[in-house]
Motif scaffolding. Structure first.
Motif, mmCIF file in Angstrom:
data_model
loop_
_atom_site.group_PDB
_atom_site.id
_atom_site.type_symbol
_atom_site.label_atom_id
_atom_site.label_comp_id
_atom_site.label_asym_id
_atom_site.label_seq_id
_atom_site.Cartn_x
_atom_site.Cartn_y
_atom_site.Cartn_z
ATOM 1 N N ARG A 12 -59.865 76.014 -3.886
ATOM 2 C CA ARG A 12 -61.327 76.411 -4.498
ATOM 3 C C ARG A 12 -61.235 76.354 -6.016
ATOM 4 O O ARG A 12 -60.408 76.900 -6.590
ATOM 5 C CB ARG A 12 -61.604 77.831 -3.881
ATOM 6 N N THR A 13 -62.044 75.607 -6.455
ATOM 7 C CA THR A 13 -62.094 75.243 -8.034
ATOM 8 C C THR A 13 -62.125 76.616 -8.847
ATOM 9 O O THR A 13 -61.592 76.656 -9.840
ATOM 10 C CB THR A 13 -62.991 74.072 -8.507
ATOM 11 N N ASP A 14 -63.157 77.338 -8.263
ATOM 12 C CA ASP A 14 -63.752 78.510 -9.289
ATOM 13 C C ASP A 14 -62.498 79.427 -9.122
ATOM 14 O O ASP A 14 -62.832 80.508 -10.104
ATOM 15 C CB ASP A 14 -64.791 78.819 -8.946
ATOM 16 N N ALA A 15 -61.518 79.462 -8.290
ATOM 17 C CA ALA A 15 -60.266 80.139 -8.583
ATOM 18 C C ALA A 15 -59.605 80.071 -9.592
ATOM 19 O O ALA A 15 -58.681 80.983 -10.008
ATOM 20 C CB ALA A 15 -59.442 79.905 -7.269
ATOM 21 N N ALA A 16 -59.823 79.005 -10.466
ATOM 22 C CA ALA A 16 -59.231 78.949 -11.742
ATOM 23 C C ALA A 16 -59.465 80.044 -12.701
ATOM 24 O O ALA A 16 -58.846 80.085 -13.739
ATOM 25 C CB ALA A 16 -59.496 77.448 -12.379
ATOM 26 N N ASP A 17 -60.849 80.821 -12.384
ATOM 27 C CA ASP A 17 -61.106 81.827 -13.140
ATOM 28 C C ASP A 17 -60.301 83.126 -12.585
ATOM 29 O O ASP A 17 -60.600 83.696 -11.842
ATOM 30 C CB ASP A 17 -62.525 82.142 -13.097
ATOM 31 N N GLY A 18 -58.901 83.569 -13.263
ATOM 32 C CA GLY A 18 -58.181 84.218 -13.048
ATOM 33 C C GLY A 18 -58.812 85.807 -13.115
ATOM 34 O O GLY A 18 -58.075 86.920 -12.395
ATOM 35 N N ARG A 19 -59.831 85.893 -13.875
ATOM 36 C CA ARG A 19 -60.372 87.322 -14.009
ATOM 37 C C ARG A 19 -61.053 87.770 -12.631
ATOM 38 O O ARG A 19 -61.057 88.913 -12.467
ATOM 39 C CB ARG A 19 -61.509 87.307 -14.993
ATOM 40 N N VAL A 20 -61.422 86.641 -11.767
ATOM 41 C CA VAL A 20 -62.355 87.182 -10.459
ATOM 42 C C VAL A 20 -61.178 86.706 -9.514
ATOM 43 O O VAL A 20 -61.119 87.472 -8.422
ATOM 44 C CB VAL A 20 -63.573 86.402 -10.446
ATOM 45 N N PHE A 21 -60.251 85.822 -9.700
ATOM 46 C CA PHE A 21 -59.322 85.448 -8.597
ATOM 47 C C PHE A 21 -57.903 85.805 -9.151
ATOM 48 O O PHE A 21 -57.275 84.961 -9.126
ATOM 49 C CB PHE A 21 -59.509 84.154 -8.158
ATOM 50 N N PRO A 22 -57.532 86.976 -9.316
ATOM 51 C CA PRO A 22 -56.178 87.162 -9.833
ATOM 52 C C PRO A 22 -54.996 86.786 -9.025
ATOM 53 O O PRO A 22 -53.735 86.475 -9.333
ATOM 54 C CB PRO A 22 -56.005 88.609 -9.910
#
Length: 440
Positions: free
Chosen positions: A130-140
């Motif tokens: 999942r590409t948007d998991a690159a936002d570690g603020r939401v996907f730690p």
């Protein structure tokens, strides 16, 4: 062919082989691999390279900080339901549980993405997922490391722009997107639409049903649409079938650009001579001449400890990609040990910290014998991708030849898309994003 299964603990194997090293603890690494089914050859090479690297670290270095690496494979057959079964089977193994879950499947990734935070196991999806998991603020707990599918698509469009004589030359052109009809293939759609809007080209999406060994109708559509370029977003037998069918319908292979899951020896060798001139992206390169591969040959294969049945694939694209997986796993453990101490097995939560603080810079790559082998990787609380760079390789009929330096993603397009998608996910799930300024 009889497949070499590694379904017993690596520590037990090394013990039988007479390792003299004394270990203070064992770090368990569960491997949800696939060695059978339509994608088995690809999985065998990648997991073979990963296992060989870990075996080398055990044999040459005495493990990581005195801790033995142990592992167990669980066969998923690239099947979502089996992947979830493997996740549950592996998660509590070892002294401290599974160090990470790395299924090499976007579908399985989506199936377990809500489980990992609850179980405190990092989900590591190197070059997929999942590409948007690159936002570690939401996907730690999720790490789509090195480069995501959206970054890859933007790098491919950059490469096509280079071939066309400049990005402005893409205006008015038509690009075909021949994609695997799965969560993996569909991950390309949003970014290609955005890039088409930015650069003024038309994108024609053409699905190929799993496993992809019949594509006559798709290539007849391509012949009718007459795209200037085709992006091959395939996996397994779909790739060689696409190359062969393109040749039969008269579409030039030098106008086809593959994603990194469409750019291995397993893709071009079965296609024969018609694969010559075909180019694909890669976040690692092929070749057995790198010091890290020579070390594996010296410390693993010379002692009869190698995992690969087909030893001629040592140094191939997917084998080397497995070595990249091994490097990243080991460096995350080293990083975590610097904070939490050597000589003991780390918990999943501690290993997660190691992944989030990875910094494999040029000096470290040189020390690992991997200069030019993979890009620099620097991960942070906000950025769980950490690079976004690929090289392009062209098949000359016998081997892959690197034809570019590292090509960076269009972060000005990709990162805002990641943040917007992650924010929407957070709202849907009731997640409060982390404040990274408070993270250490």
């Amino acid at each position: 062919m009889k497949l070499k299964q590694t379904v017993v603990l690596g520590a037990a194997i090394a013990g039988l082989l007479g390792s003299a090293a004394a270990y203070s603890a064992e770090q368990f690494i569960g491997l949800p691999s696939y060695r059978v089914g339509p994608y088995g050859a690809n999985g065998a090479s990648l997991y073979g390279g990963w296992i060989d690297y870990m075996q080398m670290v055990n044999d040459r270095d005495g493990g990581v900080g005195g801790v033995k690496l142990v592992w167990e494979e669980c066969e998923t057959e690239y099947n979502n339901a089996r992947g979830v079964e493997c996740y549950e089977r592996l998660k509590n193994k070892g002294e401290t549980g599974n160090s990470s879950f790395q299924p090499l499947s976007t579908g399985i990734t989506y199936s377990v993405i809500d489980k990992v935070a609850e179980d405190k196991i990092p989900l590591v999806t190197i070059g997929y997922g999942r590409t948007d998991a690159a936002d570690g603020r939401v996907f730690p707990w999720v790490f789509p490391l090195i480069t995501t599918y959206w970054s890859q698509a933007s790098a491919i469009v950059k490469y096509i722009g280079m071939k066309a004589g400049g990005m402005d030359k893409l205006k008015g052109k038509k690009i075909g997107l021949l994609y695997h009809d799965s969560a993996y293939g569909k991950e390309s759609h949003a970014i290609m639409d955005k890039l088409a809007e930015k650069h003024g080209f038309e994108v024609v999406k053409i699905a190929v049903a799993h496993p992809g060994n019949e594509q006559q109708a798709q290539w007849l559509q391509i012949r009718k649409e007459r795209p200037d370029y085709v992006i091959l977003w395939g996996w397994g037998v779909m790739n060689s079938t696409a190359i062969k069918t393109a040749a039969k319908t008269g579409y030039p292979r030098d106008k086809i650009v593959g994603v990194w899951w469409s750019g291995s020896e397993e893709d071009v060798i079965p296609a024969g001579s018609v694969a010559k001139g075909y180019t694909a992206a890669g976040f690692n390169v092929a070749g057995a001449g790198y010091p890290v591969i020579k070390d594996i040959e010296q410390h693993v294969y010379a002692k009869g400890h190698g995992n690969m049945e087909k030893k001629d694939l040592v140094g191939s694209v997917l084998y080397n990609r497995g070595v990249v997986h091994g490097i990243i796993m080991v460096e995350a453990l080293r990083t975590a040990q610097k904070k939490f101490g050597e000589g003991k097995a780390l918990t999943g939560e501690q290993v997660r910290w190691g992944f989030e603080h990875l910094d494999i810079d040029a000096a470290r790559l040189k020390a690992l014998g991997a200069s030019g082998f993979m890009p620099h990787l620097k991960v942070s609380c906000e950025d769980h991708e950490g690079s976004g760079k690929v090289k392009f390789q062209t098949w000359d009929g016998n081997q892959w030849k690197v034809v570019t330096d590292w090509v960076e993603a269009d972060r000005g397009v990709v990162r805002p898309m990641i943040e917007a998608s992650a924010a929407a996910y957070a709202k849907e799930k009731g997640i409060t994003p982390r404040d990274c300024s408070k993270e250490m």
